[in-house]
Design a protein around this motif. Structure first.
Motif, PDB file in Angstrom:
ATOM      1  N   LEU A   1     -22.412  53.828 -55.821  1.00 57.63           N
ATOM      2  CA  LEU A   1     -23.825  54.143 -55.991  1.00 57.63           C
ATOM      3  C   LEU A   1     -24.609  53.787 -54.734  1.00 57.63           C
ATOM      4  N   SER A   2     -25.653  54.534 -54.465  1.00 58.79           N
ATOM      5  CA  SER A   2     -26.467  54.268 -53.281  1.00 58.79           C
ATOM      6  C   SER A   2     -27.251  52.968 -53.460  1.00 58.79           C
ATOM      7  N   GLU A   3     -27.617  52.340 -52.336  1.00 56.59           N
ATOM      8  CA  GLU A   3     -28.376  51.090 -52.393  1.00 56.59           C
ATOM      9  C   GLU A   3     -29.734  51.303 -53.044  1.00 56.59           C
ATOM     10  N   ARG A   4     -30.328  52.462 -52.809  1.00 49.04           N
ATOM     11  CA  ARG A   4     -31.630  52.753 -53.426  1.00 49.04           C
ATOM     12  C   ARG A   4     -31.510  52.799 -54.950  1.00 49.04           C
ATOM     13  N   ARG A   5     -30.468  53.457 -55.452  1.00 43.45           N
ATOM     14  CA  ARG A   5     -30.276  53.547 -56.900  1.00 43.45           C
ATOM     15  C   ARG A   5     -29.963  52.171 -57.488  1.00 43.45           C
ATOM     16  N   ILE A   6     -29.157  51.405 -56.784  1.00 41.56           N
ATOM     17  CA  ILE A   6     -28.826  50.052 -57.254  1.00 41.56           C
ATOM     18  C   ILE A   6     -30.081  49.195 -57.324  1.00 41.56           C
ATOM     19  N   LEU A   7     -30.908  49.308 -56.285  1.00 36.95           N
ATOM     20  CA  LEU A   7     -32.118  48.491 -56.224  1.00 36.95           C
ATOM     21  C   LEU A   7     -33.094  48.863 -57.333  1.00 36.95           C
ATOM     22  N   ILE A   8     -33.344  50.160 -57.516  1.00 39.67           N
ATOM     23  CA  ILE A   8     -34.379  50.600 -58.456  1.00 39.67           C
ATOM     24  C   ILE A   8     -33.890  50.575 -59.903  1.00 39.67           C
ATOM     25  N   ARG A   9     -32.695  51.127 -60.145  1.00 41.02           N
ATOM     26  CA  ARG A   9     -32.222  51.314 -61.521  1.00 41.02           C
ATOM     27  C   ARG A   9     -31.565  50.075 -62.116  1.00 41.02           C
ATOM     28  N   HIS A  10     -31.048  49.194 -61.287  1.00 41.73           N
ATOM     29  CA  HIS A  10     -30.297  48.043 -61.808  1.00 41.73           C
ATOM     30  C   HIS A  10     -30.965  46.710 -61.482  1.00 41.73           C
ATOM     31  N   ALA A  11     -31.013  46.365 -60.200  1.00 37.81           N
ATOM     32  CA  ALA A  11     -31.516  45.039 -59.822  1.00 37.81           C
ATOM     33  C   ALA A  11     -33.000  44.877 -60.163  1.00 37.81           C
ATOM     34  N   LEU A  12     -33.823  45.869 -59.802  1.00 35.03           N
ATOM     35  CA  LEU A  12     -35.258  45.742 -60.036  1.00 35.03           C
ATOM     36  C   LEU A  12     -35.583  45.717 -61.526  1.00 35.03           C
ATOM     37  N   ARG A  13     -34.857  46.506 -62.300  1.00 34.07           N
ATOM     38  CA  ARG A  13     -35.148  46.566 -63.734  1.00 34.07           C
ATOM     39  C   ARG A  13     -34.943  45.207 -64.398  1.00 34.07           C
ATOM     40  N   CYS A  14     -33.855  44.542 -64.070  1.00 32.63           N
ATOM     41  CA  CYS A  14     -33.611  43.212 -64.651  1.00 32.63           C
ATOM     42  C   CYS A  14     -34.538  42.158 -64.050  1.00 32.63           C
ATOM     43  N   SER A  15     -34.925  42.334 -62.790  1.00 28.86           N
ATOM     44  CA  SER A  15     -35.812  41.367 -62.147  1.00 28.86           C
ATOM     45  C   SER A  15     -37.223  41.421 -62.703  1.00 28.86           C
ATOM     46  N   LEU A  16     -37.582  42.526 -63.349  1.00 29.76           N
ATOM     47  CA  LEU A  16     -38.934  42.674 -63.871  1.00 29.76           C
ATOM     48  C   LEU A  16     -39.179  41.883 -65.150  1.00 29.76           C
ATOM     49  N   ILE A  17     -38.119  41.360 -65.766  1.00 28.17           N
ATOM     50  CA  ILE A  17     -38.284  40.664 -67.044  1.00 28.17           C
ATOM     51  C   ILE A  17     -39.215  39.455 -66.915  1.00 28.17           C
ATOM     52  N   PRO A  18     -38.992  38.528 -65.978  1.00 29.67           N
ATOM     53  CA  PRO A  18     -39.957  37.416 -65.854  1.00 29.67           C
ATOM     54  C   PRO A  18     -41.332  37.871 -65.374  1.00 29.67           C
ATOM     55  N   ILE A  19     -41.380  38.968 -64.595  1.00 32.63           N
ATOM     56  CA  ILE A  19     -42.668  39.485 -64.143  1.00 32.63           C
ATOM     57  C   ILE A  19     -43.477  40.004 -65.331  1.00 32.63           C
ATOM     58  N   VAL A  20     -42.795  40.661 -66.265  1.00 32.40           N
ATOM     59  CA  VAL A  20     -43.468  41.146 -67.469  1.00 32.40           C
ATOM     60  C   VAL A  20     -44.028  39.977 -68.268  1.00 32.40           C
ATOM     61  N   SER A  21     -43.272  38.885 -68.339  1.00 30.86           N
ATOM     62  CA  SER A  21     -43.762  37.693 -69.042  1.00 30.86           C
ATOM     63  C   SER A  21     -45.029  37.157 -68.395  1.00 30.86           C
ATOM     64  N   LEU A  22     -44.988  37.022 -67.067  1.00 30.25           N
ATOM     65  CA  LEU A  22     -46.162  36.517 -66.359  1.00 30.25           C
ATOM     66  C   LEU A  22     -47.355  37.460 -66.516  1.00 30.25           C
ATOM     67  N   PHE A  23     -47.091  38.758 -66.366  1.00 33.42           N
ATOM     68  CA  PHE A  23     -48.180  39.723 -66.461  1.00 33.42           C
ATOM     69  C   PHE A  23     -48.802  39.718 -67.857  1.00 33.42           C
ATOM     70  N   GLY A  24     -47.946  39.621 -68.882  1.00 34.44           N
ATOM     71  CA  GLY A  24     -48.471  39.599 -70.240  1.00 34.44           C
ATOM     72  C   GLY A  24     -49.385  38.413 -70.472  1.00 34.44           C
ATOM     73  N   LEU A  25     -48.962  37.233 -70.028  1.00 36.40           N
ATOM     74  CA  LEU A  25     -49.795  36.042 -70.199  1.00 36.40           C
ATOM     75  C   LEU A  25     -51.077  36.144 -69.371  1.00 36.40           C
ATOM     76  N   ASP A  26     -50.935  36.613 -68.125  1.00 34.95           N
ATOM     77  CA  ASP A  26     -52.112  36.722 -67.254  1.00 34.95           C
ATOM     78  C   ASP A  26     -53.094  37.757 -67.784  1.00 34.95           C
ATOM     79  N   PHE A  27     -52.577  38.890 -68.259  1.00 37.34           N
ATOM     80  CA  PHE A  27     -53.452  39.939 -68.770  1.00 37.34           C
ATOM     81  C   PHE A  27     -54.200  39.457 -70.013  1.00 37.34           C
TER      82      PHE A  27
END
Length: 206
Positions: A111-137
């Motif tokens: 798989l290309s690095e772009r696909r790995i970054l967007i579809r796999h790594a970034l998706r799982c990395s967003l979980i704590p960001i969603v938590s922070l955003f939910g509390l902040d919002f």
């Protein structure tokens, strides 16, 4: 742009983005707001920022354009703080995700690095960001933008709370606290639903 710091760790763009993040986290909102007002309302108002309206608020129903102009710099002032926090958090999560076994497996599959970054790594990395955003919002809707509203003269829950604290108006203080608590709980419920969308393991566990 936030994932670039983690994806290009050790390269020039990494410290630049992190510098912006540290800059945003380090500046108090009330100080930054006063500096923005000093520049846009006084020092450069007659030349560069002549288009900036006076402090205050115009309802959206009255004039959408003026509504956006009155809120532009309060938005930017408040966003700088949270952008710095999210940039640092997402960088750390993304670096950890790029070292996980599922990323190595994706690379082994070609798989290309772009696909790995967007579809796999970034998706799982967003979980704590969603938590922070939910509390902040939830907190912001509940009045956590108190200092921003006071500095820019915006009539909101934060400014109402500030005035109630000055006058020791206990019923209003209790009402604003309950109002804030409602939105924090609501944001937590929405975050739990988004978890299942971002992480398949949560759906399987349920």
């Amino acid at each position: 742009m936030l994932p670039l710091a983690g994806a290009f760790k050790g390269k020039l763009i990494d410290p630049l983005i992190m510098l912006v993040g540290v800059f945003g986290v380090s500046l108090p909102v009330y100080w930054l707001g006063e500096v923005v007002n000093l520049i846009t309302q006084k020092q450069l108002h007659g030349s560069v920022f002549s288009w900036v309206p006076p402090l205050g608020y115009v309802p959206f129903s009255q004039s959408p354009g003026q509504w956006a102009l009155h809120l532009l710099f309060p938005w930017l002032t408040l966003a700088l703080l949270y952008a710095g926090i999210y940039a640092r958090q997402l960088r750390g999560e993304l670096i950890n995700a790029l070292n996980e076994d599922y990323v190595r497996t994706a690379r082994a599959k070609g798989l290309s690095e772009r696909r790995i970054l967007i579809r796999h790594a970034l998706r799982c990395s967003l979980i704590p960001i969603v938590s922070l955003f939910g509390l902040d919002f939830g907190a912001l809707v509940g009045g956590a933008a108190l200092l921003t509203e006071v500095v820019f003269g915006l009539p909101g829950v934060g400014k109402l709370t500030y005035q109630a604290l000055q006058n020791l108006d206990l019923p209003v203080i209790m009402g604003t606290v309950l109002y804030a608590a409602f939105f924090v709980v609501l944001a937590n419920a929405v975050v739990d639903v988004l978890y299942a969308r971002l992480d398949p393991r949560v759906r399987h566990a349920a």
